[in-house]
Enzyme design. Sequence first.
Site, mmCIF file in Angstrom:
data_model
loop_
_atom_site.group_PDB
_atom_site.id
_atom_site.type_symbol
_atom_site.label_atom_id
_atom_site.label_comp_id
_atom_site.label_asym_id
_atom_site.label_seq_id
_atom_site.Cartn_x
_atom_site.Cartn_y
_atom_site.Cartn_z
ATOM 1 N N GLY A 83 0.774 -1.241 0.000
ATOM 2 C CA GLY A 83 0.000 0.000 0.000
ATOM 3 C C GLY A 83 0.800 1.283 0.000
ATOM 4 N N ASP A 95 0.959 3.155 4.517
ATOM 5 C CA ASP A 95 -0.094 3.954 3.889
ATOM 6 C C ASP A 95 -1.057 4.540 4.915
ATOM 7 O OD1 ASP A 95 -1.132 1.447 4.545
ATOM 8 O OD2 ASP A 95 -1.761 0.947 2.504
ATOM 9 N N ASP A 145 -4.680 2.376 11.116
ATOM 10 C CA ASP A 145 -6.089 2.134 11.443
ATOM 11 C C ASP A 145 -6.137 1.652 12.894
ATOM 12 O OD1 ASP A 145 -8.816 1.684 11.188
ATOM 13 O OD2 ASP A 145 -8.601 -0.161 10.055
ATOM 14 N N THR A 146 -6.122 0.351 13.133
ATOM 15 C CA THR A 146 -6.060 -0.116 14.529
ATOM 16 C C THR A 146 -4.656 0.049 15.101
ATOM 17 O OG1 THR A 146 -5.472 -2.366 13.899
ATOM 18 C CG2 THR A 146 -7.823 -1.855 14.074
ATOM 19 N N THR A 201 -0.680 -3.285 12.331
ATOM 20 C CA THR A 201 0.313 -3.512 11.274
ATOM 21 C C THR A 201 1.620 -2.780 11.581
ATOM 22 O OG1 THR A 201 -1.449 -3.721 9.650
ATOM 23 C CG2 THR A 201 0.753 -3.302 8.792
ATOM 24 N N LEU A 202 1.527 -1.488 11.824
ATOM 25 C CA LEU A 202 2.748 -0.706 12.051
ATOM 26 C C LEU A 202 3.466 -1.184 13.312
ATOM 27 C CD1 LEU A 202 4.284 1.460 10.607
ATOM 28 C CD2 LEU A 202 3.077 3.184 11.930
ATOM 29 N N LYS A 205 -6.463 7.187 10.871
ATOM 30 C CA LYS A 205 -7.926 7.155 11.066
ATOM 31 C C LYS A 205 -8.306 7.479 12.500
ATOM 32 C CE LYS A 205 -9.738 3.908 7.745
ATOM 33 N NZ LYS A 205 -10.416 2.624 7.545
ATOM 34 N N ASP A 245 -5.906 -0.275 -1.764
ATOM 35 C CA ASP A 245 -6.764 -1.092 -2.620
ATOM 36 C C ASP A 245 -8.076 -1.478 -1.957
ATOM 37 O OD1 ASP A 245 -5.554 -2.961 -0.727
ATOM 38 O OD2 ASP A 245 -6.425 -4.532 -1.988
ATOM 39 N N ARG A 284 -5.478 0.766 -6.644
ATOM 40 C CA ARG A 284 -4.196 1.300 -6.145
ATOM 41 C C ARG A 284 -3.642 2.392 -7.045
ATOM 42 N NH1 ARG A 284 -2.420 -2.058 -2.015
ATOM 43 N NH2 ARG A 284 -2.741 -4.289 -2.268
HETATM 44 P P1 5GP Z 1 -4.124 -1.569 11.028
HETATM 45 O O1 5GP Z 1 -3.235 -2.758 11.205
HETATM 46 O O2 5GP Z 1 -3.563 -0.274 11.513
HETATM 47 O O3 5GP Z 1 -5.510 -1.818 11.548
HETATM 48 O O4 5GP Z 1 -4.406 -1.433 9.499
HETATM 49 C C1 5GP Z 1 -3.452 -1.080 8.642
HETATM 50 C C2 5GP Z 1 -3.611 -1.786 7.321
HETATM 51 O O5 5GP Z 1 -4.990 -2.117 7.022
HETATM 52 C C3 5GP Z 1 -3.174 -0.840 6.265
HETATM 53 O O6 5GP Z 1 -1.791 -1.016 5.996
HETATM 54 C C4 5GP Z 1 -4.076 -1.195 5.112
HETATM 55 O O7 5GP Z 1 -3.476 -2.242 4.373
HETATM 56 C C5 5GP Z 1 -5.346 -1.718 5.739
HETATM 57 N N1 5GP Z 1 -6.379 -0.661 5.857
HETATM 58 C C6 5GP Z 1 -6.853 -0.084 6.976
HETATM 59 N N2 5GP Z 1 -7.777 0.853 6.701
HETATM 60 C C7 5GP Z 1 -7.899 0.869 5.351
HETATM 61 C C8 5GP Z 1 -8.710 1.647 4.434
HETATM 62 O O8 5GP Z 1 -9.512 2.529 4.773
HETATM 63 N N3 5GP Z 1 -8.529 1.367 3.116
HETATM 64 C C9 5GP Z 1 -7.679 0.418 2.657
HETATM 65 N N4 5GP Z 1 -7.609 0.239 1.349
HETATM 66 N N5 5GP Z 1 -6.896 -0.312 3.488
HETATM 67 C C10 5GP Z 1 -7.011 -0.097 4.815
HETATM 68 MG MG MG Z 2 -1.043 -2.124 4.358
#
Ligand code: 5GP
Ligand code: MG
Length: 175
Positions: A38, A93, A96-97, A100-101, A124, A152, A158
């Site tokens: 992403g 990219d 969110d929660t 991942t990072l 977010k 995506d 993308r």
């Molecule tokens: P986290 O692990 O912080 O919840 O989510 C991060 C990953 O979830 C991002 O790297 C991305 O791949 C995916 N993601 C979270 N929110 C979105 C969104 O609104 N759109 C898209 N396309 N991917 C998201």
């Molecule tokens: Mg990602």
Amino acid sequence: MKVLFSEEQLQQGIKRMADEINQRFSSEPLTVICVMTGSIILVADLIRRLEMPVKLGSVHASSYYGETSRSELKVDTSMLPDLMDSNVLIVDDIFDTGHTLSAVHQHIKPLGAANIGTAVLLYKHGRQELDFQVDFIGFEIPDQFVVGYGLDYQGIYRNLPYIGVIESQDLAENQ
Ligand code: 5GP
Ligand code: MG
């Protein structure tokens, strides 16, 4: 598609981030780590605005369903250059929660970097499940699913040059 950030707005946000990163690291060499897939477009635009000597590496992060029903994160660090004693900036990219990072950070921590910073294009509101500090943020957004500029939906969108929110007619067009 409802446009949330146009190409021009994205470039302004990326310039702001790059200015902050240039200030923070000055002329010290920096290894930028692209969290695939992403952040590929963000990294391409961001590093061209960085003024220090830059090395580039990537990790691949993907969630999968393991033996428990909870989604687990797999982080592949096999494509990284040597990070020993270097300044590292992990670029993703969207935050969110935060899982991942945080998982990518945990995998990079034992590799001997002197400093590890983090940057995301989008952050977010109200979704964070972990106490994790992101150092450089492009834009804060409401809790909406966004696509484009690297992000995506089921593998597509993308390549959109802007960030948008999918509307029901977009889904119908892609059936
Ligand atoms: P986290 O692990 O912080 O919840 O989510 C991060 C990953 O979830 C991002 O790297 C991305 O791949 C995916 N993601 C979270 N929110 C979105 C969104 O609104 N759109 C898209 N396309 N991917 C998201
Ligand atoms: Mg990602």
